[in-house]
Write a protein that holds these residues in place. Structure first.
Motif, PDB file in Angstrom:
ATOM      1  N   PRO A 390      92.033  -8.493 -54.204  1.00  0.00           N
ATOM      2  CA  PRO A 390      92.300  -8.176 -52.682  1.00  0.00           C
ATOM      3  C   PRO A 390      92.090  -9.427 -51.956  1.00  0.00           C
ATOM      4  O   PRO A 390      91.950  -9.473 -50.843  1.00  0.00           O
ATOM      5  N   PHE A 391      92.069 -10.756 -52.760  1.00  0.00           N
ATOM      6  CA  PHE A 391      91.779 -11.950 -52.054  1.00  0.00           C
ATOM      7  C   PHE A 391      92.851 -12.280 -51.159  1.00  0.00           C
ATOM      8  O   PHE A 391      92.792 -12.858 -49.810  1.00  0.00           O
ATOM      9  N   ALA A 392      94.201 -12.061 -51.478  1.00  0.00           N
ATOM     10  CA  ALA A 392      95.454 -12.414 -50.815  1.00  0.00           C
ATOM     11  C   ALA A 392      95.273 -11.913 -49.363  1.00  0.00           C
ATOM     12  O   ALA A 392      95.504 -12.540 -48.337  1.00  0.00           O
ATOM     13  N   GLY A 393      95.131 -10.590 -49.216  1.00  0.00           N
ATOM     14  CA  GLY A 393      94.908  -9.889 -48.070  1.00  0.00           C
ATOM     15  C   GLY A 393      93.812 -10.476 -47.145  1.00  0.00           C
ATOM     16  O   GLY A 393      93.863 -10.493 -45.816  1.00  0.00           O
ATOM     17  N   ALA A 394      92.856 -10.696 -47.760  1.00  0.00           N
ATOM     18  CA  ALA A 394      91.425 -11.134 -46.969  1.00  0.00           C
ATOM     19  C   ALA A 394      91.765 -12.693 -46.279  1.00  0.00           C
ATOM     20  O   ALA A 394      91.528 -13.058 -45.527  1.00  0.00           O
ATOM     21  N   LEU A 395      92.443 -13.443 -47.335  1.00  0.00           N
ATOM     22  CA  LEU A 395      92.997 -14.812 -47.074  1.00  0.00           C
ATOM     23  C   LEU A 395      93.647 -14.865 -45.807  1.00  0.00           C
ATOM     24  O   LEU A 395      93.742 -15.724 -45.029  1.00  0.00           O
ATOM     25  N   LEU A 396      94.619 -13.775 -45.655  1.00  0.00           N
ATOM     26  CA  LEU A 396      95.752 -13.909 -44.517  1.00  0.00           C
ATOM     27  C   LEU A 396      94.919 -13.416 -43.237  1.00  0.00           C
ATOM     28  O   LEU A 396      95.185 -13.784 -41.941  1.00  0.00           O
ATOM     29  N   LEU A 397      93.714 -12.611 -43.169  1.00  0.00           N
ATOM     30  CA  LEU A 397      93.109 -12.085 -42.339  1.00  0.00           C
ATOM     31  C   LEU A 397      91.996 -13.143 -41.923  1.00  0.00           C
ATOM     32  O   LEU A 397      91.500 -13.039 -40.689  1.00  0.00           O
ATOM     33  N   LEU A 398      91.809 -14.148 -42.838  1.00  0.00           N
ATOM     34  CA  LEU A 398      90.245 -14.929 -42.503  1.00  0.00           C
ATOM     35  C   LEU A 398      90.546 -15.910 -41.217  1.00  0.00           C
ATOM     36  O   LEU A 398      89.684 -15.999 -40.442  1.00  0.00           O
ATOM     37  N   PRO A 399      91.770 -16.213 -41.075  1.00  0.00           N
ATOM     38  CA  PRO A 399      92.019 -17.206 -39.885  1.00  0.00           C
ATOM     39  C   PRO A 399      91.721 -16.408 -38.608  1.00  0.00           C
ATOM     40  O   PRO A 399      91.176 -16.901 -37.565  1.00  0.00           O
ATOM     41  N   VAL A 400      92.190 -15.212 -38.737  1.00  0.00           N
ATOM     42  CA  VAL A 400      92.081 -14.226 -37.343  1.00  0.00           C
ATOM     43  C   VAL A 400      90.547 -13.932 -37.185  1.00  0.00           C
ATOM     44  O   VAL A 400      90.237 -13.859 -36.167  1.00  0.00           O
ATOM     45  N   ILE A 401      89.998 -13.423 -38.189  1.00  0.00           N
ATOM     46  CA  ILE A 401      88.639 -13.003 -38.113  1.00  0.00           C
ATOM     47  C   ILE A 401      87.707 -14.273 -37.630  1.00  0.00           C
ATOM     48  O   ILE A 401      86.979 -14.040 -36.830  1.00  0.00           O
TER      49      ILE A 401
END
Length: 810
Positions: A390-401
């Motif tokens: 699930p890293f890819a999805g979390a990586l995309l959301l990380l800048p937003v979070i």
């Protein structure tokens, strides 16, 4: 609209290059640490989850207390698996792993390879652990004796190919070559598995006293049927003990019931541990591989979040420190009709864009340091894992979070400026938010101080381990492995080595006072008839006449084994922990009794007492131990006293090759094995230093931002004080004292939890250092000095500014 936000955000970032670089670097370091630790935690928590039925596989553990010896074992008897399957329908299948045969000597050409990653397993092994097959089939691969399943790595090592079905491996056992037919080839076992074997031999070749219900030498796994609650199933173990273990124990002990056994403080209990919890939650004796520690996963997870929070706080402080520079922009935009929500969105877009740039830099940093981090953590982490679920999805959301986390407060703060106050010049930016920024700085330094305390305590404990008197001399001891392969030449090899210059003493014994050495224990009693009251469990080590002298142990009563005494074949030397079971006063001449499974009793007379020595890591208390005079040629240890170590080893190797041609020569030093027992703690300490340093660096950036903000606020005040004669040092003190108060508050907050958590960590060691006051004082003083240097740099700059220019700025 969104494209306009992005363009404006990019222009502001480019316009304020210095400010942007500092922010991006701070965020990048925080994100790089976060990603590295996330990879580490994901790897640690992912052990053994790749098996299809991982959620139904359990290993049986044993807890055994007899006398003063309490053993928490990862092994059970050879009979437990078969008996549980016979009696309980909840058990779908069982399998056992046996590793006590030791390394395998396998012939390749005219040479032998010493294979350490070997095990004997039941034919049911691959039913429970269905590893991917390259050739053949594993379901019935080990049904017959003299069969072996190999991994791709082993097949290539011996044959240069995985097309090896039906080929023969020749294994040296008890002086002769035994052929084993390869019946299947499997893929290499993944790194995140709690066992790593390259060769799986048929259990039917194991030479063992089968049926010994109270002997625990097998790793036993159960596959429970779907819907079975393993905690409920565990309750059956008490009935198993009553039905099988207690009746078997009557062969050598006068015992009537389990209750009688437990009434005297003894214990025999079994439990299940889920397969997926073995690596992190089962640090028991004789684990197949060194286990991890769930505490470190929790600690590193917290550290990752703290460092990310520190980086976000750093961003907040740097942004609000420059609020005066953005106030006029906000005022003009509001006068022109821009709504506050649009201003908030603009500032958030700037933050998200900056975090995105920081994330790119963080990945580059991680790529550069991943090799070093893998060495420190003993991992094989890959950045490519970030692209998998699930890293890819979390990586995309990380800048937003992270952007929302770091940018929300500055966005609402900056967008809240009143245009009239801004344009009239009457706004005092940040006067209502100074308390919040102070709280954030306190949080930053409290975290940093906590990490400093942890680092100091870990390294003090490691220093304590290295300097503690452990009861034997671990330095300058050369250990030669697998000397059992010398056969009848073992004595000649020892004599040859003892003749070498620089070698003073030598001994043969597979039992050494470090982990991963041979271990053996048995039940003994102070009377001929063993009962729960007079019996105790004791380590029994076979040694020769020179063992105690070579390892530098101390006889505190009686004597050592000697060739001048013919009766030493029934003699025993016990340690101080065992001596207390024989009563007070002089124990020399007293007897210790042992009974085998057939009820035959052997009497040993005590000839000496050796001072207690730590034969396991300092995590464990010293238990009863007995040394018996017996030939055990499997490992040789020599005490050396030369500075030319390479030259001496070359001479020892030369003697080996003459007496054991074709056999692999392998050696190590005893102190290396000792240090290896604390690899986890050493790695943890090194990683703690790394992250402590990074957290302090990021916190200092935040403190620098706050110092900049305060200096901007007090520009006119500083100018007036300078005109009135204030000195530079006085102005530096004025600007610094408030920050030093914040660091002091951070210390007061961090010290209690630091003491609590590190005291809990030390409780895992039976022998440990003390938590002294100076550790906390040093951590606080260190943080104070770092903060003082950071703030003073900005304070001196403000104090040296021309007062005429300062008075014209407001």
């Amino acid at each position: 609209m969104i494209s306009n936000y992005i363009k404006t955000a990019w222009r502001n970032i480019v316009k304020n290059k210095t400010y942007s670089v500092i922010n991006v670097i701070g965020l990048a370091i925080g994100l790089a640490c976060f990603l590295l630790i996330a990879l580490y935690v994901a790897d640690e928590t992912g052990y053994d989850r790749f098996y299809p039925n991982a959620d139904r596989i359990y290993r049986i553990n044993t807890d055994f207390r007899f006398g003063d010896e309490y053993r928490k074992m990862a092994q059970t008897s050879d009979m437990m698996g078969p008996l549980l399957k016979k009696d309980y329908p909840q058990v779908e299948e069982y399998t056992r792993i046996y590793t006590s045969d030791g390394p395998g000597l396998i012939k390749k050409g005219n040479q032998y390879i010493n294979e350490k990653s070997v095990a004997s397993v039941d034919s049911t092994f691959f039913n429970i652990f269905p590893l991917p097959v390259i050739a053949g089939g594993t379901r019935h691969a080990l049904d017959e004796p003299n069969t072996v399943v190999v991994t791709a790595a082993a097949a290539n090592r011996y044959f240069g190919s995985t097309n090896v079905l039906g080929k023969i491996l020749q294994v040296k056992k008890q002086g002769s070559l035994v052929p084993f037919k390869i019946t299947a080839v499997i893929k290499d076992i993944p790194a995140n598995s709690h066992f790593h074997f390259d060769l799986f031999f048929s259990m039917k070749n194991v030479d063992y006293n089968w049926g010994a219900v109270t002997s625990h030498n097998f790793y036993t796994y159960l596959l429970l049927k779907e819907g079975t609650d393993y905690r409920v199933f565990e309750k059956n173990f008490t009935d198993y003990t009553r039905k099988y273990a207690i009746p078997y124990a009557r062969k050598f002990m006068n015992i009537n019931s389990l209750e009688e056994f437990e009434k005297t403080g003894n214990k025999l209990a079994y439990s299940l541990i889920p397969l997926t919890g073995i690596h992190l939650k089962s640090n028991r004796e004789n684990e197949i591989m060194p286990a991890g520690n769930i505490q470190y996963v929790y600690i590193f997870s917290a550290v990752a979040l703290f460092i990310l929070f520190i980086a976000c706080i750093n961003f907040m402080n740097l942004t609000t420190a420059r609020s005066a520079n953005r106030a006029r922009e906000v005022g003009i935009r509001k006068v022109l009709g821009t709504e506050r929500i649009r201003l908030v969105m603009q500032f958030l877009f700037e933050t998200v864009l900056m975090v995105f740039l920081a994330l790119i830099l963080a990945v580059i940093i991680d790529y550069a340091v991943l090799g070093v981090f893998n060495d420190l953590s003993a991992k094989q982490l890959r950045l490519s894992a970030l692209l998998s679920s699930p890293f890819a999805g979390a990586l995309l959301l990380l800048p937003v979070i992270v952007g929302l986390l770091a940018g929300s407060y500055p966005a609402f703060f900056l967008s809240g400026f009143k245009p009239i106050e801004v344009l009239k010049g009457t706004l005092k930016p940040g006067t209502k938010s100074g308390s919040l920024r102070s709280v954030l700085v306190v949080f930053q330094f409290a975290t940093s101080i906590l990490l400093i305390i942890a680092t100091v305590v870990v390294y003090r404990q490691l220093h304590y381990i290295q300097t503690k008197n452990i009861g034997y001399a671990k330095d300058h001891v050369l250990v030669i492995n697998n000397t059992g392969t010398l056969g009848s030449n073992a004595a000649a090899f020892k004599n040859e080595v003892l003749k070498l210059s620089g070698v003073s003493k030598g001994t043969y014994s597979g039992y050494l006072p470090v982990s991963n050495s041979f271990r053996g224990d048995n039940t003994y009693s102070t009377e001929a008839v063993m009962t729960p009251q007079n019996g105790f469990s004791m380590q029994n080590w076979n040694v020769d006449y020179d063992y105690i002298a070579t390892l530098g142990m101390q006889i505190v009563a009686g004597r050592d084994f000697s060739k001048d005494y013919g009766a030493d074949s029934t003699a025993i030397i016990i340690n101080e922990a065992a001596a207390k079971f024989l009563g007070s006063g002089n124990v020399i001449g007293k007897n210790v009794f042992a009974s085998d499974n057939e009820g035959r009793i052997t009497k040993y007379h005590v000839i000496g007492v050796v001072k207690n020595f730590n034969y396991e890591s300092l995590h464990s208390n010293i238990g009863p131990l007995g040394l018996f005079l017996n030939y055990n040629p499997y490992t040789a240890a020599f005490r050396i006293n030369t500075s030319d170590i390479p030259g001496l080893i070359a001479q020892v190797k030369n003697a080996w090759e003459k007496l054991a041609p074709g056999m692999p020569f392998s050696y190590h030093f005893l102190d290396e094995s000792f240090n290896n027992m604390y690899r986890t703690e050493t790695r943890t300490g090194t990683i703690a230093i790394l992250f402590s340093s990074l957290s302090i660096f990021i916190a200092c950036l935040g403190l620098f931002g706050l110092a900049t903000f305060i200096a901007e606020q007090k520009t006119r005040e500083i100018g007036i004080r300078k005109v009135l004669g204030a000195s530079t040092s006085g102005i530096v003190r004025l600007l610094s004292k408030d920050f030093l108060k914040l660091v002091l508050i951070a210390f007061i907050i961090a010290a209690p939890p630091g003491g609590y958590f590190m005291n809990r960590w030390l409780q895992d060691f039976a022998y440990r250092t003390e938590l002294t006051w100076w550790i906390f004082a040093a951590a606080g003083l260190g943080a104070l000095m770092i903060a003082l240097v950071t703030v003073s740099a900005q304070a001196v700059k403000a104090a040296l500014r021309n007062p005429a220019r300062s008075l014209r700025t407001e």
